[in-house]
Design a protein around this motif. Structure first.
Motif, PDB file in Angstrom:
ATOM      1  N   ALA A  63      48.069   7.257  51.829  1.00 40.52           N
ATOM      2  CA  ALA A  63      46.303   6.556  51.321  1.00 40.52           C
ATOM      3  C   ALA A  63      46.271   7.927  50.029  1.00 40.52           C
ATOM      4  O   ALA A  63      45.752   8.117  49.151  1.00 40.52           O
ATOM      5  CB  ALA A  63      45.465   6.251  51.718  1.00 40.52           C
ATOM      6  N   THR A  64      46.044   8.644  51.342  1.00 43.33           N
ATOM      7  CA  THR A  64      45.566  10.738  50.955  1.00 43.33           C
ATOM      8  C   THR A  64      46.842  11.259  49.622  1.00 43.33           C
ATOM      9  O   THR A  64      46.160  11.360  48.487  1.00 43.33           O
ATOM     10  CB  THR A  64      45.568  11.902  51.917  1.00 43.33           C
ATOM     11  N   GLN A  65      47.841  10.795  50.251  1.00 42.93           N
ATOM     12  CA  GLN A  65      48.858  11.261  48.986  1.00 42.93           C
ATOM     13  C   GLN A  65      49.029  10.956  47.520  1.00 42.93           C
ATOM     14  O   GLN A  65      49.083  11.408  47.355  1.00 42.93           O
ATOM     15  CB  GLN A  65      50.508  11.291  49.261  1.00 42.93           C
ATOM     16  N   THR A  66      48.851   9.399  48.159  1.00 40.71           N
ATOM     17  CA  THR A  66      49.014   8.691  46.501  1.00 40.71           C
ATOM     18  C   THR A  66      46.862   9.087  45.796  1.00 40.71           C
ATOM     19  O   THR A  66      47.374   9.038  44.547  1.00 40.71           O
ATOM     20  CB  THR A  66      48.161   6.862  47.077  1.00 40.71           C
ATOM     21  N   ARG A  67      46.264   8.728  46.329  1.00 38.60           N
ATOM     22  CA  ARG A  67      44.918   9.657  45.719  1.00 38.60           C
ATOM     23  C   ARG A  67      44.962  10.985  44.498  1.00 38.60           C
ATOM     24  O   ARG A  67      44.764  10.304  43.979  1.00 38.60           O
ATOM     25  CB  ARG A  67      43.658   9.258  46.739  1.00 38.60           C
ATOM     26  N   ILE A  68      45.898  11.846  45.842  1.00 39.25           N
ATOM     27  CA  ILE A  68      45.410  13.363  45.124  1.00 39.25           C
ATOM     28  C   ILE A  68      46.682  13.423  44.003  1.00 39.25           C
ATOM     29  O   ILE A  68      46.236  14.940  43.697  1.00 39.25           O
ATOM     30  CB  ILE A  68      45.703  14.525  46.135  1.00 39.25           C
ATOM     31  N   SER A  69      48.378  13.075  44.160  1.00 37.87           N
ATOM     32  CA  SER A  69      49.756  13.352  43.431  1.00 37.87           C
ATOM     33  C   SER A  69      49.086  13.299  42.103  1.00 37.87           C
ATOM     34  O   SER A  69      49.554  14.718  41.872  1.00 37.87           O
ATOM     35  CB  SER A  69      49.771  12.579  44.340  1.00 37.87           C
ATOM     36  N   PRO A  70      48.066  12.814  41.253  1.00 41.80           N
ATOM     37  CA  PRO A  70      48.301  12.905  40.372  1.00 41.80           C
ATOM     38  C   PRO A  70      47.171  14.962  39.837  1.00 41.80           C
ATOM     39  O   PRO A  70      47.459  15.154  38.625  1.00 41.80           O
ATOM     40  CB  PRO A  70      47.003  12.001  39.265  1.00 41.80           C
ATOM     41  N   TYR A  71      46.146  15.058  40.845  1.00 42.50           N
ATOM     42  CA  TYR A  71      45.410  16.365  40.860  1.00 42.50           C
ATOM     43  C   TYR A  71      46.419  17.449  41.499  1.00 42.50           C
ATOM     44  O   TYR A  71      45.972  18.534  41.098  1.00 42.50           O
ATOM     45  CB  TYR A  71      44.131  15.883  40.996  1.00 42.50           C
ATOM     46  N   ILE A  72      47.189  17.007  41.664  1.00 41.04           N
ATOM     47  CA  ILE A  72      47.758  18.451  42.064  1.00 41.04           C
ATOM     48  C   ILE A  72      49.236  18.806  42.393  1.00 41.04           C
ATOM     49  O   ILE A  72      49.788  18.078  41.542  1.00 41.04           O
ATOM     50  CB  ILE A  72      47.806  18.458  44.155  1.00 41.04           C
ATOM     51  N   HIS A  73      50.338  20.085  42.498  1.00 42.85           N
ATOM     52  CA  HIS A  73      51.206  20.815  42.452  1.00 42.85           C
ATOM     53  C   HIS A  73      52.192  19.924  43.424  1.00 42.85           C
ATOM     54  O   HIS A  73      52.216  20.051  44.728  1.00 42.85           O
ATOM     55  CB  HIS A  73      51.451  21.322  42.254  1.00 42.85           C
ATOM     56  N   ARG A  74      52.475  18.933  43.392  1.00 42.04           N
ATOM     57  CA  ARG A  74      53.949  18.680  45.552  1.00 42.04           C
ATOM     58  C   ARG A  74      54.474  20.553  44.974  1.00 42.04           C
ATOM     59  O   ARG A  74      55.410  20.290  43.693  1.00 42.04           O
ATOM     60  CB  ARG A  74      55.230  18.021  44.753  1.00 42.04           C
ATOM     61  N   THR A  75      53.999  21.333  45.398  1.00 47.05           N
ATOM     62  CA  THR A  75      55.549  22.416  45.582  1.00 47.05           C
ATOM     63  C   THR A  75      56.288  22.445  45.864  1.00 47.05           C
ATOM     64  O   THR A  75      56.656  21.546  46.996  1.00 47.05           O
ATOM     65  CB  THR A  75      53.696  23.260  46.204  1.00 47.05           C
ATOM     66  N   PRO A  76      56.866  23.611  45.524  1.00 41.98           N
ATOM     67  CA  PRO A  76      58.522  23.625  45.583  1.00 41.98           C
ATOM     68  C   PRO A  76      58.821  24.351  47.039  1.00 41.98           C
ATOM     69  O   PRO A  76      57.873  24.764  47.757  1.00 41.98           O
ATOM     70  CB  PRO A  76      58.778  24.489  44.773  1.00 41.98           C
ATOM     71  N   ILE A  77      60.258  23.868  47.960  1.00 42.47           N
ATOM     72  CA  ILE A  77      59.487  23.939  48.937  1.00 42.47           C
ATOM     73  C   ILE A  77      61.556  25.528  48.504  1.00 42.47           C
ATOM     74  O   ILE A  77      62.141  24.938  48.471  1.00 42.47           O
ATOM     75  CB  ILE A  77      61.027  22.959  50.078  1.00 42.47           C
ATOM     76  N   LEU A  78      60.955  27.195  49.305  1.00 41.82           N
ATOM     77  CA  LEU A  78      62.215  27.601  49.233  1.00 41.82           C
ATOM     78  C   LEU A  78      63.265  27.905  50.318  1.00 41.82           C
ATOM     79  O   LEU A  78      62.571  27.907  51.332  1.00 41.82           O
ATOM     80  CB  LEU A  78      61.395  28.724  48.778  1.00 41.82           C
ATOM     81  N   THR A  79      63.741  28.804  50.148  1.00 39.65           N
ATOM     82  CA  THR A  79      64.982  29.343  50.626  1.00 39.65           C
ATOM     83  C   THR A  79      64.895  30.793  50.754  1.00 39.65           C
ATOM     84  O   THR A  79      65.254  31.227  49.509  1.00 39.65           O
ATOM     85  CB  THR A  79      66.252  28.028  51.541  1.00 39.65           C
ATOM     86  N   SER A  80      65.488  31.108  51.798  1.00 37.48           N
ATOM     87  CA  SER A  80      66.137  32.598  51.454  1.00 37.48           C
ATOM     88  C   SER A  80      66.879  32.977  52.475  1.00 37.48           C
ATOM     89  O   SER A  80      66.497  32.885  53.963  1.00 37.48           O
ATOM     90  CB  SER A  80      65.104  33.488  51.971  1.00 37.48           C
ATOM     91  N   ARG A  81      68.642  32.986  52.475  1.00 36.81           N
ATOM     92  CA  ARG A  81      69.483  33.340  52.968  1.00 36.81           C
ATOM     93  C   ARG A  81      69.554  34.743  54.196  1.00 36.81           C
ATOM     94  O   ARG A  81      69.324  34.727  54.696  1.00 36.81           O
ATOM     95  CB  ARG A  81      70.861  33.614  51.970  1.00 36.81           C
ATOM     96  N   LEU A  82      68.170  35.870  53.202  1.00 37.84           N
ATOM     97  CA  LEU A  82      68.213  36.866  53.704  1.00 37.84           C
ATOM     98  C   LEU A  82      67.153  36.250  55.139  1.00 37.84           C
ATOM     99  O   LEU A  82      67.605  37.224  56.610  1.00 37.84           O
ATOM    100  CB  LEU A  82      67.358  37.788  53.333  1.00 37.84           C
ATOM    101  N   LEU A  83      65.826  35.850  55.571  1.00 36.91           N
ATOM    102  CA  LEU A  83      64.883  35.548  55.627  1.00 36.91           C
ATOM    103  C   LEU A  83      65.663  34.674  57.233  1.00 36.91           C
ATOM    104  O   LEU A  83      65.034  34.556  58.040  1.00 36.91           O
ATOM    105  CB  LEU A  83      63.652  34.945  55.181  1.00 36.91           C
ATOM    106  N   ASN A  84      66.539  33.751  56.787  1.00 40.13           N
ATOM    107  CA  ASN A  84      67.216  33.051  57.631  1.00 40.13           C
ATOM    108  C   ASN A  84      68.233  33.740  58.934  1.00 40.13           C
ATOM    109  O   ASN A  84      68.190  33.542  59.403  1.00 40.13           O
ATOM    110  CB  ASN A  84      68.474  32.158  56.765  1.00 40.13           C
ATOM    111  N   GLU A  85      69.154  35.107  58.308  1.00 36.01           N
ATOM    112  CA  GLU A  85      69.876  36.076  58.931  1.00 36.01           C
ATOM    113  C   GLU A  85      68.273  37.391  59.732  1.00 36.01           C
ATOM    114  O   GLU A  85      68.975  36.943  61.457  1.00 36.01           O
ATOM    115  CB  GLU A  85      70.191  37.135  58.265  1.00 36.01           C
ATOM    116  N   ILE A  86      66.978  36.633  59.821  1.00 36.03           N
ATOM    117  CA  ILE A  86      66.637  38.011  60.423  1.00 36.03           C
ATOM    118  C   ILE A  86      65.519  36.939  61.334  1.00 36.03           C
ATOM    119  O   ILE A  86      65.738  37.462  62.582  1.00 36.03           O
ATOM    120  CB  ILE A  86      65.197  38.355  59.010  1.00 36.03           C
ATOM    121  N   ALA A  87      65.578  35.908  61.000  1.00 35.02           N
ATOM    122  CA  ALA A  87      64.598  34.732  62.273  1.00 35.02           C
ATOM    123  C   ALA A  87      66.018  34.252  62.918  1.00 35.02           C
ATOM    124  O   ALA A  87      65.840  34.313  64.202  1.00 35.02           O
ATOM    125  CB  ALA A  87      64.445  33.793  61.259  1.00 35.02           C
ATOM    126  N   GLY A  88      67.708  33.754  62.325  1.00 39.11           N
ATOM    127  CA  GLY A  88      68.507  33.731  63.218  1.00 39.11           C
ATOM    128  C   GLY A  88      67.935  32.306  63.054  1.00 39.11           C
ATOM    129  O   GLY A  88      68.541  30.913  64.142  1.00 39.11           O
TER     130      GLY A  88
END
Lengths: 311, 311
Positions: free
Chosen positions: B8-33
């Motif tokens: 219900a919260t998601q439905t309520r606020i979604s017109p007012y907020i951004h659905r933010t992107p999810i980023l990945t990073s090959r280099l950070l994956n390597e660093i974190a394993g």
């Protein structure tokens, strides 16, 4: 260079590069009074669009050429791009860099297994040393911006942008050596719907602006600009394309560049290098002209020394 | 709080907020394993996840309550978030801020039409002044982190993350006042597939770690951390949720925070605030434990003074 060449380029390099995201910003749209679509080449591999052109050039080498390797001269992003591209196909890369190039850039090239050959910090010296390396090693010379394969590679950023946003009225690109804007202009010509390409260039390094005025390649007498990626000059392969397909070039002051840079950092929360901000600065300088239009802006790269910010 | 409340919260606020992107990073994956998925709340409206909770609280006010307005005390992102959320529904916002709060933050609140009431820089003073404003204006008090509507709002970031990446084994979140991690833990409990939530917290402000150890809410005696968003402490509404649903909290040194911050800036080319880097720092501190796992990391915000970077 034909439409098919650009598609073939995209097919060739896509396994080796990122399809970078396109970001929008409500606040920057308000400031510009237009709908802006930022093509984020700062998220590209090694941090700049240069990876596209380098990869395209390297992937067209014969096995024999790969074995002998590649050589270029660059103190900037193309040095790293060619080193990484060559590493991706198992070829040696010889990178001629001015002896006073920042240590951080030399380290990055070494990190991608590039072999650095130092030279004096003049355009003539670096060309001479590169020619010598070419002769001694048999390595294949790839120019950072004045090369067909490189131009086509750089054009794939705008091609992707137009695939996602087909009805852009304008695309803004920074102008340095001319590879990016030439490729962008080809992509817009072949794939845009009457999409005009506008260049952004610092007043302090306005060789492209003056070249378009005079009809021949002009040189920069000084290059005292914060946009370190744009201190280079046009070449005989990209200039005819720019003359034919680029609508115009807008020059910007240094303060406009740092203001645009800060806007992108603060409002979009992304890290771009000063050269990237030149495209936005050009748009903002004449924003009345572009009001209410749908506009692509190429953010060319994100490699900047975080300990030496211009603000 | 139930699964339905989160939807219900998601439905309520979604017109007012951004659905933010999810980023990945090959280099950070390597660093974190490991395979990392960064939920980029630094790209959220006003630059942080706090917008979610503020919006959820404000949207549930009656018309009469909206007319009287809202009040909170915050020197950080919630101050801006509540001002913007209230502005979005046409309600006045009274923001109690310490008199020594940075001018840039005060300006941001004013930019969103928030009315600032200054107070002495102590937790007691700001609660007292907020209570006084509440009494005088009839405004509705909304706590920055110890509030059901706020917690549910903050949980929508992890909900979106799990919608896009349903099989995360872990989600890392920074721990400050406890609103974000409580909401994240609820989302992981209701929507994850055995997804564990891990908190990252500075040693210099480790009230949540100590509270989990002792079983009661502990206070910070000092909060000498670069992660300015995490200097606040848990409350009686979010602590029981954290106790029940958070797997554990990993504490990190200040140098680990600035190193993680720099990694994100340099490698991912995005701007996050130090508090966000605490989640990655916690993961890297014990990276052997999380090797080869699929892990979500919540990058909580990107509001930082660019002229005062910690590196």
């Amino acid at each position: 260079m034909q439409k098919e060449d650009l598609i073939a380029t995209q097919t060739r390099i896509s396994p080796y590069i990122h399809r970078t995201p396109i970001l929008t910003s409500r606040l920057l749209n308000e400031i510009a009074g237009a709908d802006l679509y930022f093509k984020c080449e700062n998220f590209q591999r090694m941090g700049a669009f240069k990876m596209r052109g380098a990869m395209n050039a390297v992937l067209q080498l014969s096995e024999e050429q790969k074995a002998r390797g590649v050589v270029t001269h660059s103190s900037g992003n193309f040095a790293q791009a060619l080193a990484l591209a060559a590493q991706s196909v198992g070829a040696p890369a010889y990178i001629v860099m001015p002896e006073n190039a920042p240590q951080v850039k030399k380290e990055a090239v070494k990190g991608y297994s590039g072999q650095i050959i130092e030279c004096a910090s003049t355009p003539i010296a670096r060309e001479e040393v590169a020619a010598q390396v070419e002769k001694e090693t048999g390595a294949f010379f790839i120019h950072p911006s004045n090369d067909e394969a490189v131009i086509l590679g750089q054009g794939t950023a705008a091609l992707e942008l137009l695939e996602d946003q087909p009805d852009l009225a304008y695309i803004f690109s920074p102008v340095g050596g001319g590879g990016l804007i030439a490729g962008t202009a080809l992509a817009a010509h072949f794939y845009g719907k009457n999409c005009k390409v506008i260049g952004g260039e610092p007043f302090e390094a306005d060789d492209a602006y003056r070249s378009l005025q005079s009809g021949k390649i002009e040189s920069n007498t000084s290059t005292n600009t914060v946009a370190d990626g744009l201190r280079t000059q046009l070449g005989d392969i990209n200039f005819p394309i720019i003359r034919q397909y680029v609508d115009r070039i807008i020059r910007v002051e240094e303060t406009e560049i740092t203001q645009a840079l800060r806007l992108i950092w603060e409002r979009m929360k992304i890290i771009v290098e000063p050269s990237s901000a030149v495209a936005l600065a050009a748009l903002l300088r004449e924003k009345e002209t572009f009001a209410c239009q749908k506009i692509g802006v190429i953010l060319s790269g994100g490699n900047i020394d975080l300990t030496r910010l211009p603000f």
